[in-house]
Design a protein around this motif. Structure first.
Motif, PDB file in Angstrom:
ATOM      1  N   ALA A  87      64.277  -2.885  49.164  1.00  0.00           N
ATOM      2  CA  ALA A  87      63.344  -3.141  50.258  1.00  0.00           C
ATOM      3  C   ALA A  87      63.845  -2.606  51.593  1.00  0.00           C
ATOM      4  CB  ALA A  87      63.071  -4.637  50.369  1.00  0.00           C
ATOM      5  N   LEU A  88      65.166  -2.415  51.735  1.00  0.00           N
ATOM      6  CA  LEU A  88      65.720  -1.929  52.995  1.00  0.00           C
ATOM      7  C   LEU A  88      65.904  -0.411  53.015  1.00  0.00           C
ATOM      8  CD1 LEU A  88      68.343  -4.693  53.872  1.00  0.00           C
ATOM      9  CD2 LEU A  88      66.009  -4.413  54.714  1.00  0.00           C
ATOM     10  N   ALA A  89      65.430   0.269  51.982  1.00  0.00           N
ATOM     11  CA  ALA A  89      65.417   1.734  52.021  1.00  0.00           C
ATOM     12  C   ALA A  89      64.447   2.176  53.106  1.00  0.00           C
ATOM     13  CB  ALA A  89      64.991   2.299  50.673  1.00  0.00           C
ATOM     14  N   THR A  90      64.867   3.114  53.937  1.00  0.00           N
ATOM     15  CA  THR A  90      63.980   3.606  54.993  1.00  0.00           C
ATOM     16  C   THR A  90      63.115   4.739  54.462  1.00  0.00           C
ATOM     17  OG1 THR A  90      65.510   5.298  55.815  1.00  0.00           O
ATOM     18  CG2 THR A  90      65.758   3.052  56.702  1.00  0.00           C
ATOM     19  N   HIS A  91      62.129   5.129  55.268  1.00  0.00           N
ATOM     20  CA  HIS A  91      61.284   6.255  54.890  1.00  0.00           C
ATOM     21  C   HIS A  91      62.074   7.561  54.872  1.00  0.00           C
ATOM     22  CE1 HIS A  91      58.147   3.464  54.969  1.00  0.00           C
ATOM     23  NE2 HIS A  91      57.640   3.691  56.167  1.00  0.00           N
ATOM     24  N   HIS A  92      63.271   7.549  55.457  1.00  0.00           N
ATOM     25  CA  HIS A  92      64.147   8.724  55.403  1.00  0.00           C
ATOM     26  C   HIS A  92      65.064   8.669  54.181  1.00  0.00           C
ATOM     27  CE1 HIS A  92      66.766  11.987  56.758  1.00  0.00           C
ATOM     28  NE2 HIS A  92      67.790  11.205  56.464  1.00  0.00           N
ATOM     29  N   SER A  93      65.741   7.535  53.992  1.00  0.00           N
ATOM     30  CA  SER A  93      66.726   7.441  52.910  1.00  0.00           C
ATOM     31  C   SER A  93      66.082   7.275  51.536  1.00  0.00           C
ATOM     32  CB  SER A  93      67.686   6.277  53.171  1.00  0.00           C
ATOM     33  OG  SER A  93      67.000   5.027  53.115  1.00  0.00           O
ATOM     34  N   GLY A  94      64.986   6.533  51.455  1.00  0.00           N
ATOM     35  CA  GLY A  94      64.356   6.273  50.161  1.00  0.00           C
ATOM     36  C   GLY A  94      63.947   7.530  49.425  1.00  0.00           C
ATOM     37  N   PRO A  95      63.188   8.436  50.042  1.00  0.00           N
ATOM     38  CA  PRO A  95      62.774   9.650  49.343  1.00  0.00           C
ATOM     39  C   PRO A  95      63.931  10.559  48.950  1.00  0.00           C
ATOM     40  CG  PRO A  95      61.407   9.270  51.270  1.00  0.00           C
ATOM     41  CD  PRO A  95      62.555   8.319  51.371  1.00  0.00           C
ATOM     42  N   ARG A  96      65.096  10.378  49.578  1.00  0.00           N
ATOM     43  CA  ARG A  96      66.253  11.221  49.278  1.00  0.00           C
ATOM     44  C   ARG A  96      67.195  10.593  48.255  1.00  0.00           C
ATOM     45  NH1 ARG A  96      64.147  12.304  53.887  1.00  0.00           N
ATOM     46  NH2 ARG A  96      64.279  14.367  54.844  1.00  0.00           N
ATOM     47  N   ASP A  97      66.885   9.401  47.825  1.00  0.00           N
ATOM     48  CA  ASP A  97      67.722   8.741  46.835  1.00  0.00           C
ATOM     49  C   ASP A  97      67.729   9.561  45.539  1.00  0.00           C
ATOM     50  OD1 ASP A  97      68.123   6.786  44.459  1.00  0.00           O
ATOM     51  OD2 ASP A  97      68.846   5.667  46.201  1.00  0.00           O
ATOM     52  N   LEU A  98      68.909   9.862  45.020  1.00  0.00           N
ATOM     53  CA  LEU A  98      69.029  10.740  43.856  1.00  0.00           C
ATOM     54  C   LEU A  98      68.396  10.137  42.612  1.00  0.00           C
ATOM     55  CD1 LEU A  98      72.669  12.104  44.318  1.00  0.00           C
ATOM     56  CD2 LEU A  98      70.494  13.180  44.945  1.00  0.00           C
ATOM     57  N   VAL A  99      68.459   8.818  42.476  1.00  0.00           N
ATOM     58  CA  VAL A  99      67.837   8.174  41.321  1.00  0.00           C
ATOM     59  C   VAL A  99      66.320   8.354  41.366  1.00  0.00           C
ATOM     60  CG1 VAL A  99      67.411   5.959  40.162  1.00  0.00           C
ATOM     61  CG2 VAL A  99      69.689   6.493  41.056  1.00  0.00           C
ATOM     62  N   LEU A 100      65.727   8.113  42.518  1.00  0.00           N
ATOM     63  CA  LEU A 100      64.283   8.272  42.644  1.00  0.00           C
ATOM     64  C   LEU A 100      63.872   9.722  42.437  1.00  0.00           C
ATOM     65  CD1 LEU A 100      61.527   7.031  43.301  1.00  0.00           C
ATOM     66  CD2 LEU A 100      61.987   7.476  45.718  1.00  0.00           C
ATOM     67  N   ARG A 101      64.630  10.654  42.991  1.00  0.00           N
ATOM     68  CA  ARG A 101      64.279  12.063  42.862  1.00  0.00           C
ATOM     69  C   ARG A 101      64.381  12.543  41.417  1.00  0.00           C
ATOM     70  NH1 ARG A 101      62.572  14.001  47.108  1.00  0.00           N
ATOM     71  NH2 ARG A 101      62.167  15.923  45.960  1.00  0.00           N
ATOM     72  N   GLU A 102      65.248  11.907  40.645  1.00  0.00           N
ATOM     73  CA  GLU A 102      65.360  12.285  39.234  1.00  0.00           C
ATOM     74  C   GLU A 102      64.282  11.634  38.378  1.00  0.00           C
ATOM     75  OE1 GLU A 102      68.467  11.889  35.463  1.00  0.00           O
ATOM     76  OE2 GLU A 102      69.132  11.424  37.496  1.00  0.00           O
ATOM     77  N   ARG A 103      64.016  10.366  38.614  1.00  0.00           N
ATOM     78  CA  ARG A 103      63.115   9.624  37.738  1.00  0.00           C
ATOM     79  C   ARG A 103      61.645   9.726  38.132  1.00  0.00           C
ATOM     80  NH1 ARG A 103      64.833   5.824  34.382  1.00  0.00           N
ATOM     81  NH2 ARG A 103      62.895   6.478  33.368  1.00  0.00           N
ATOM     82  N   LEU A 104      61.353   9.793  39.426  1.00  0.00           N
ATOM     83  CA  LEU A 104      59.958   9.861  39.869  1.00  0.00           C
ATOM     84  C   LEU A 104      59.847  10.737  41.121  1.00  0.00           C
ATOM     85  CD1 LEU A 104      57.140   8.892  39.182  1.00  0.00           C
ATOM     86  CD2 LEU A 104      57.587   6.780  40.457  1.00  0.00           C
ATOM     87  N   PRO A 105      60.090  12.042  40.962  1.00  0.00           N
ATOM     88  CA  PRO A 105      60.113  12.940  42.124  1.00  0.00           C
ATOM     89  C   PRO A 105      58.786  13.016  42.869  1.00  0.00           C
ATOM     90  CG  PRO A 105      60.154  14.172  40.055  1.00  0.00           C
ATOM     91  CD  PRO A 105      60.392  12.745  39.699  1.00  0.00           C
ATOM     92  N   SER A 106      57.668  12.814  42.177  1.00  0.00           N
ATOM     93  CA  SER A 106      56.371  12.872  42.865  1.00  0.00           C
ATOM     94  C   SER A 106      56.233  11.748  43.887  1.00  0.00           C
ATOM     95  CB  SER A 106      55.229  12.812  41.851  1.00  0.00           C
ATOM     96  OG  SER A 106      55.357  11.661  41.014  1.00  0.00           O
ATOM     97  N   LEU A 107      56.767  10.569  43.589  1.00  0.00           N
ATOM     98  CA  LEU A 107      56.753   9.482  44.565  1.00  0.00           C
ATOM     99  C   LEU A 107      57.688   9.804  45.729  1.00  0.00           C
ATOM    100  CD1 LEU A 107      55.976   6.699  45.601  1.00  0.00           C
ATOM    101  CD2 LEU A 107      57.762   5.723  44.129  1.00  0.00           C
TER     102      LEU A 107
END
Length: 288
Positions: A87-107
């Motif tokens: 919940a504390l991921a920012t709009h800057h850090s969240g989209p750059r998270d490597l886990v998110l970019r690997e599992r759901l890059p469209s989000l």
């Protein structure tokens, strides 16, 4: 400059004076939950972009829990068929998270396109959701993905859907720490914001046995998000009729989506066109 009420500091003359309040600064998830148990009516502070505006509008809290020190709630966690977004991921850090970019890059890509540079640096996912402002975009994306909110409440852990978040006059009680995004059977996710502020459309397609379910969440600056879905008897996206699905989804939108900026009929027409265009574009790689 002028003094705040009760001598609690100085503010510019254009600002609203704040009375003194009790400030909690937890440094761990356990401390944050304990602070909430001690002060369940406290105002929760994350990135502060939304809260500062509310102070100017007259909010005067008796207690504030500043969550920025809880680093455990910043990351994205891979739980197999589930992503847990901090919940504390920012709009800057969240989209750059490597886990998110690997599992759901469209989000990740959609998330990275919202807001301004200054807001992205400070605003958090949790604050964006719990503010329950129709103009915010992450609730639109996450509603299409069937996301759930994980909150620590006085009676223990609880989950809240995005639809439940928007019900009633106030946000659900508890401290939001993660957002659950189910990945099982997810074929694709897409977010269309070219018509903002009039409207935005988030699309998610999931398999349901030998068929597909196309889910669309429609949001705008002026109306709360609405989620609709259509089951399609097709084993793959290449077998979907984009025009028929677009019309079927748009027809389910309630009259409440209309306002002085655009009628319900106009918005339905725009939604049908946008869904048709996006499904056509998304089906091309699948058909290749």
């Amino acid at each position: 400059m002028r003094n705040q009420v009760l001598g609690s500091g100085l503010l510019a003359g254009t600002q609203t004076a704040l009375a003194p309040f009790e400030l909690y600064r937890p440094r761990s998830a356990e401390e944050a939950v304990q602070a909430y148990h001690e002060a369940p009516d406290a105002t929760l502070l994350a990135g502060s972009t939304d809260l500062v505006a509310r102070f100017r509008e007259g909010l005067s809290p008796r207690a504030v829990i500043a969550l920025s020190g809880v680093t455990a709630w910043r990351d994205v966690i891979d739980d197999g068929d589930l992503l847990r977004l901090g919940a504390l991921a920012t709009h800057h850090s969240g989209p750059r998270d490597l886990v998110l970019r690997e599992r759901l890059p469209s989000l990740a890509d959609a998330w990275a396109r919202i807001a301004t540079v200054r807001i992205r640096a400070r605003a958090t996912l949790g604050g964006n959701l719990m503010a329950r402002q129709s103009r915010y975009e992450t609730p639109v994306m996450l509603a299409a993905l069937d996301a759930e909110l994980e909150l620590s409440a006085l009676d223990g852990e609880r989950r809240v859907t995005l639809a439940q978040l928007w019900r009633g006059d106030s946000a659900p009680a508890g401290v939001l720490h993660h957002v659950r995004v189910p990945l099982a059977n997810l074929v694709l996710f897409d977010y269309e914001r070219s018509m903002r502020p009039l409207l935005t459309v988030a699309l998610a397609v999931r398999t349901r046995g030998s068929a597909l379910r196309v889910t669309a969440t429609v949001g705008s600056e002026y109306r709360r998000p609405v989620t609709v879905w259509e089951d399609v008897d097709a084993p793959a996206l290449s077998g979907v009729d984009p025009e028929a699905v677009g019309r079927a989804l748009a027809a389910q939108l309630p009259d409440e989506i209309g306002d002085y900026v655009g009628s319900a009929a106009y918005r339905r027409r725009v939604v049908a066109v946008l869904i048709r265009r996006r499904l056509n574009a998304l089906a091309r790689p699948a058909a290749a």
